[in-house]
Design an enzyme around this catalytic site. Structure first.
Site, PDB file in Angstrom:
ATOM      1  N   GLY A 291     -43.718-109.434  27.415  1.00  0.00           N
ATOM      2  CA  GLY A 291     -43.186-110.390  28.391  1.00  0.00           C
ATOM      3  C   GLY A 291     -43.835-110.141  29.736  1.00  0.00           C
ATOM      4  O   GLY A 291     -44.925-109.566  29.815  1.00  0.00           O
TER       5      GLY A 291
ATOM      6  N   ALA B 106     -42.772-107.971  35.491  1.00  0.00           N
ATOM      7  CA  ALA B 106     -41.524-107.698  36.221  1.00  0.00           C
ATOM      8  C   ALA B 106     -40.420-107.279  35.256  1.00  0.00           C
ATOM      9  O   ALA B 106     -39.715-106.282  35.498  1.00  0.00           O
ATOM     10  CB  ALA B 106     -41.102-108.945  36.997  1.00  0.00           C
TER      11      ALA B 106
ATOM     12  N   GLY C  40     -40.898-106.121  32.262  1.00  0.00           N
ATOM     13  CA  GLY C  40     -41.355-104.873  31.639  1.00  0.00           C
ATOM     14  C   GLY C  40     -40.890-103.648  32.428  1.00  0.00           C
ATOM     15  O   GLY C  40     -40.506-102.632  31.851  1.00  0.00           O
TER      16      GLY C  40
ATOM     17  N   GLU D 238     -46.291-104.781  26.626  1.00  0.00           N
ATOM     18  CA  GLU D 238     -47.365-105.783  26.544  1.00  0.00           C
ATOM     19  C   GLU D 238     -47.016-106.843  27.584  1.00  0.00           C
ATOM     20  O   GLU D 238     -46.156-107.687  27.343  1.00  0.00           O
ATOM     21  CB  GLU D 238     -47.424-106.405  25.142  1.00  0.00           C
ATOM     22  CG  GLU D 238     -47.752-105.431  24.030  1.00  0.00           C
ATOM     23  CD  GLU D 238     -49.197-104.976  24.041  1.00  0.00           C
ATOM     24  OE1 GLU D 238     -50.008-105.528  24.811  1.00  0.00           O
ATOM     25  OE2 GLU D 238     -49.517-104.037  23.295  1.00  0.00           O
TER      26      GLU D 238
ATOM     27  N   CYS E 149     -50.926-115.109  27.444  1.00  0.00           N
ATOM     28  CA  CYS E 149     -51.127-113.870  28.209  1.00  0.00           C
ATOM     29  C   CYS E 149     -52.614-113.570  28.351  1.00  0.00           C
ATOM     30  O   CYS E 149     -53.055-113.076  29.384  1.00  0.00           O
ATOM     31  CB  CYS E 149     -50.395-112.710  27.554  1.00  0.00           C
ATOM     32  SG  CYS E 149     -50.792-112.483  25.825  1.00  0.00           S
TER      33      CYS E 149
HETATM   34  P1  NDP Z   1     -39.979-112.493  30.295  1.00  0.00           P
HETATM   35  O1  NDP Z   1     -40.377-111.211  30.896  1.00  0.00           O
HETATM   36  O2  NDP Z   1     -39.199-113.439  31.106  1.00  0.00           O
HETATM   37  O3  NDP Z   1     -39.099-112.244  28.973  1.00  0.00           O
HETATM   38  C1  NDP Z   1     -39.589-111.522  27.872  1.00  0.00           C
HETATM   39  C2  NDP Z   1     -38.428-111.077  27.016  1.00  0.00           C
HETATM   40  O4  NDP Z   1     -37.638-110.143  27.729  1.00  0.00           O
HETATM   41  C3  NDP Z   1     -37.476-112.203  26.626  1.00  0.00           C
HETATM   42  O5  NDP Z   1     -36.998-112.004  25.323  1.00  0.00           O
HETATM   43  C4  NDP Z   1     -36.371-112.040  27.627  1.00  0.00           C
HETATM   44  O6  NDP Z   1     -35.159-112.577  27.201  1.00  0.00           O
HETATM   45  C5  NDP Z   1     -36.275-110.537  27.710  1.00  0.00           C
HETATM   46  N1  NDP Z   1     -35.603-110.033  28.900  1.00  0.00           N
HETATM   47  C6  NDP Z   1     -35.368-110.664  30.083  1.00  0.00           C
HETATM   48  N2  NDP Z   1     -34.726-109.826  30.938  1.00  0.00           N
HETATM   49  C7  NDP Z   1     -34.546-108.656  30.281  1.00  0.00           C
HETATM   50  C8  NDP Z   1     -33.970-107.407  30.636  1.00  0.00           C
HETATM   51  N3  NDP Z   1     -33.449-107.177  31.840  1.00  0.00           N
HETATM   52  N4  NDP Z   1     -33.971-106.414  29.719  1.00  0.00           N
HETATM   53  C9  NDP Z   1     -34.523-106.604  28.503  1.00  0.00           C
HETATM   54  N5  NDP Z   1     -35.081-107.773  28.103  1.00  0.00           N
HETATM   55  C10 NDP Z   1     -35.101-108.783  28.991  1.00  0.00           C
HETATM   56  O7  NDP Z   1     -41.308-113.136  29.741  1.00  0.00           O
HETATM   57  P2  NDP Z   1     -41.522-114.571  29.117  1.00  0.00           P
HETATM   58  O8  NDP Z   1     -40.636-114.732  27.930  1.00  0.00           O
HETATM   59  O9  NDP Z   1     -41.449-115.570  30.203  1.00  0.00           O
HETATM   60  O10 NDP Z   1     -43.006-114.469  28.568  1.00  0.00           O
HETATM   61  C11 NDP Z   1     -44.118-114.745  29.339  1.00  0.00           C
HETATM   62  C12 NDP Z   1     -44.781-113.473  29.791  1.00  0.00           C
HETATM   63  O11 NDP Z   1     -45.133-112.702  28.660  1.00  0.00           O
HETATM   64  C13 NDP Z   1     -46.080-113.698  30.538  1.00  0.00           C
HETATM   65  O12 NDP Z   1     -46.158-112.845  31.642  1.00  0.00           O
HETATM   66  C14 NDP Z   1     -47.137-113.334  29.505  1.00  0.00           C
HETATM   67  O13 NDP Z   1     -48.346-112.940  30.077  1.00  0.00           O
HETATM   68  C15 NDP Z   1     -46.456-112.238  28.779  1.00  0.00           C
HETATM   69  N6  NDP Z   1     -47.045-112.047  27.461  1.00  0.00           N
HETATM   70  C16 NDP Z   1     -47.765-110.921  27.222  1.00  0.00           C
HETATM   71  C17 NDP Z   1     -48.392-110.744  26.005  1.00  0.00           C
HETATM   72  C18 NDP Z   1     -49.147-109.500  25.707  1.00  0.00           C
HETATM   73  O14 NDP Z   1     -49.365-109.220  24.527  1.00  0.00           O
HETATM   74  N7  NDP Z   1     -49.570-108.708  26.669  1.00  0.00           N
HETATM   75  C19 NDP Z   1     -48.310-111.755  24.952  1.00  0.00           C
HETATM   76  C20 NDP Z   1     -47.506-112.879  25.299  1.00  0.00           C
HETATM   77  C21 NDP Z   1     -46.897-113.000  26.518  1.00  0.00           C
HETATM   78  P3  NDP Z   1     -34.757-114.070  27.681  1.00  0.00           P
HETATM   79  O15 NDP Z   1     -35.878-114.970  27.305  1.00  0.00           O
HETATM   80  O16 NDP Z   1     -33.542-114.319  26.897  1.00  0.00           O
HETATM   81  O17 NDP Z   1     -34.561-113.996  29.166  1.00  0.00           O
END
Ligand code: NDP
Length: 500
Positions: free
Chosen positions: A222, A225, A227, A244, A278
């Protein structure tokens, strides 16, 4: 058609939430917001399954994972349709994503034994009486938190590799794609007949519950921030993490490059999946000798490319991202950049039209921060040194692309990123034997490949005595003679080099 420009109101734990079609705002499905107790219960169920799963051994697990892979392949169109509904990408792109994920399951299942099984290593001359070996053991239960942008491919990079290594998994999909997460878990249960892969659904809070639920490792994909929050939560219980996170990948185009191919790759890398990748292309650095040709070629290719329902570019999945994209384009234009295609007006409520920016200062948002939309900055460089230096000058280091006939490998080696594609784009993601992951703010740890299998294990070293040592070093009965012999042996082994 309901038009929704804001994210739905946040539901509370214990209630339900809806996943919406980002192109239309229509409800795709309703899912529970799971509580801390429910998440802990899922982890406990997974722990109950972990011993059985580990006990199957590599061959037993391979059989089950292959059954899952087969079922997924047979029902691929259904999965692609669901991905398309929940996150908005065209069904054909969803099919490509799912196909790559299936390939990863096959690779992980097929290679786990060779990569992780016990193997002998040299015991060295000092310990010649020992037989030394190492094997990689499953950690137990792995928590996987996934994003929405590639809701099959991305979490599968952790799920398939963690399972193949012998772990049970608890998966929390993004709140935007819970139906896809449910489909993956459901088909696993159908194929395997046991809940080794568990699902928990909800919002960010449910993800944070998973971090604190006693899993043995947490694989997060994700934003950077989130992460950081995940890592902080996991630190409370010393739970190891794989992060990631985001990227700001560039395409570097050398003077000898196939300009047509480079322009094609840059445009697709920037605009496919509506730029929500990403490892998508966000910046291009082109050698001055081919800059004009590159710009005119990419503009010609982009004409007629459109973001709309049913078009090759889908909607922006997360309503809040539209504001981020607009702010990056506006900042670029305010600071002297020019839009050769698109611009601020190209950023609509749900769809963002392809936008190509030039003359954008290197310290602007569009060059430094992850935009996550179908936008691209193109900059002219005098040398490949300059292209590499500018590529490396962001806090991210996920992937990148180099187009050059003669110097592709040499340039690639100098880019500070986890992956580079030479004369292709994003190709590394489709090669299961290559590790996937970043450096800097793009995170750490690896999924895919042998490294991705090892990521979900601990190394178990065994030294087995084959015969009694000539000099017994590990005993209080060690003699003075033995100490002298050790010094002599050491002199022979390590003391014969030249002094400086
Ligand atoms: P987010 O960081 O918003 O969310 C990622 C996951 O984390 C979601 O399941 C989210 O749940 C969960 N989450 C949110 N807050 C918390 C918390 N406090 N504690 C634990 N888990 C939490 O990312 P996005 O879903 O918007 O994804 C896009 C991002 O992912 C981009 O920055 C992209 O670059 C990155 N990405 C990286 C990849 C890689 O392999 N390096 C591959 C694909 C994407 P919820 O959705 O329910 O809020």
């Amino acid at each position: 058609m309901t038009v929704m420009t804001q994210a739905p109101a946040r539901p509370q734990s214990g209630s339900t939430f809806e996943s919406l079609n980002p192109a239309t705002g229509e409800v795709v499905g309703t899912h529970p917001v799971q509580t801390e107790e429910e998440v802990r219960a899922a982890v406990a169920r997974a722990r109950g399954e972990a011993a059985w799963w580990d006990g199957l051994g590599f061959d037993g697990r391979k059989k089950h994972l292959n059954a899952w892979k087969t079922l997924m392949t047979q029902r691929l169109p259904e999965l692609a349709e669901l991905v398309s509904q929940e996150m908005g990408k065209p069904a054909a792109d969803a099919m490509l994503e799912a196909a790559l994920a299936v390939d990863h399951i096959a690779w992980a299942a097929g290679h786990a034994k060779k990569v992780l099984g016990r193997r002998k290593v040299s015991s060295g001359l000092l310990m010649v009486n020992q037989s030394a070996s190492v094997a990689f053991k499953p950690l137990g239960v792995v928590g996987v938190i996934g994003p929405w942008n590639y809701p099959v491919f991305t979490p599968m990079g952790s799920i398939a590799y963690a399972l193949a290594a012998g772990n049970a998994v608890v998966f929390k999909p993004s709140e935007y794609t819970p139906g896809v997460g449910g489909w993956l878990v459901q088909t696993f249960h159908e194929a395997v007949g046991r809940p080794v892969l568990q699902l928990v659904t909800g919002l960010g809070e449910t993800g944070s519950f998973l971090c604190r639920a006693g899993v043995d490792k947490l694989a997060f994909t994700g934003s950077t921030a989130t992460g950081k929050k995940v890592m902080a939560a996991c630190a409370e219980t010393l739970t190891p993490v794989v992060i990631e996170a985001g990227g700001k990948d560039s395409v570097i185009v050398d003077a000898d490059a196939d300009v047509e191919a480079a322009a094609d790759a840059a445009l697709w890398g920037a605009c496919s999946n509506a730029g929500q990748t990403c490892i998508g292309v966000e910046r291009v650095y082109v050698h001055e000798k081919v800059y004009d040709e590159f710009v005119s070629t990419i503009l010609a290719k982009a004409s007629g490319l459109e973001a709309a329902e049913g078009a090759k570019i889908g909607p922006i999945t997360m309503p809040s991202q539209v504001g981020v994209i607009r702010s990056h384009v506006q900042d670029a234009l305010d600071r002297g950049g020019r839009a050769l295609l698109g611009g601020v007006d190209a950023v609509g409520d749900r769809f963002v039209q392809p936008t190509i920016l030039v003359d954008v200062p290197e310290d602007s948002l569009a060059v430094q921060e992850e935009t996550f939309g179908p936008t691209l900055t193109i900059a002219k460089v005098r040398t490949m040194d300059e292209a590499v230096e500018k590529t490396n000058a962001t806090r991210y280091g996920l992937g990148n692309t180099v187009f050059s006939k003669a110097n592709g490998m040499a340039i690639a080696e100098r880019v500070r990123s986890g992956m580079t594609a030479v004369n292709g784009v994003i190709t590394f993601a489709g090669i299961p034997s290559l590790p996937f992951g970043g450096v800097g703010d793009s995170g750490f740890g690896r999924i895919h490949g042998p490294e991705g299998l090892k990521e979900f294990t601990y190394a178990k070293a065994i030294a087995r005595q084959k015969f009694k040592p000539m000099i017994n070093l590990t005993s209080f009965e060690r003699t003075e003679k033995a100490d002298k012999q050790l010094v002599q042996v050491l002199g022979l082994l390590h003391g014969r080099g030249k002094k400086k």
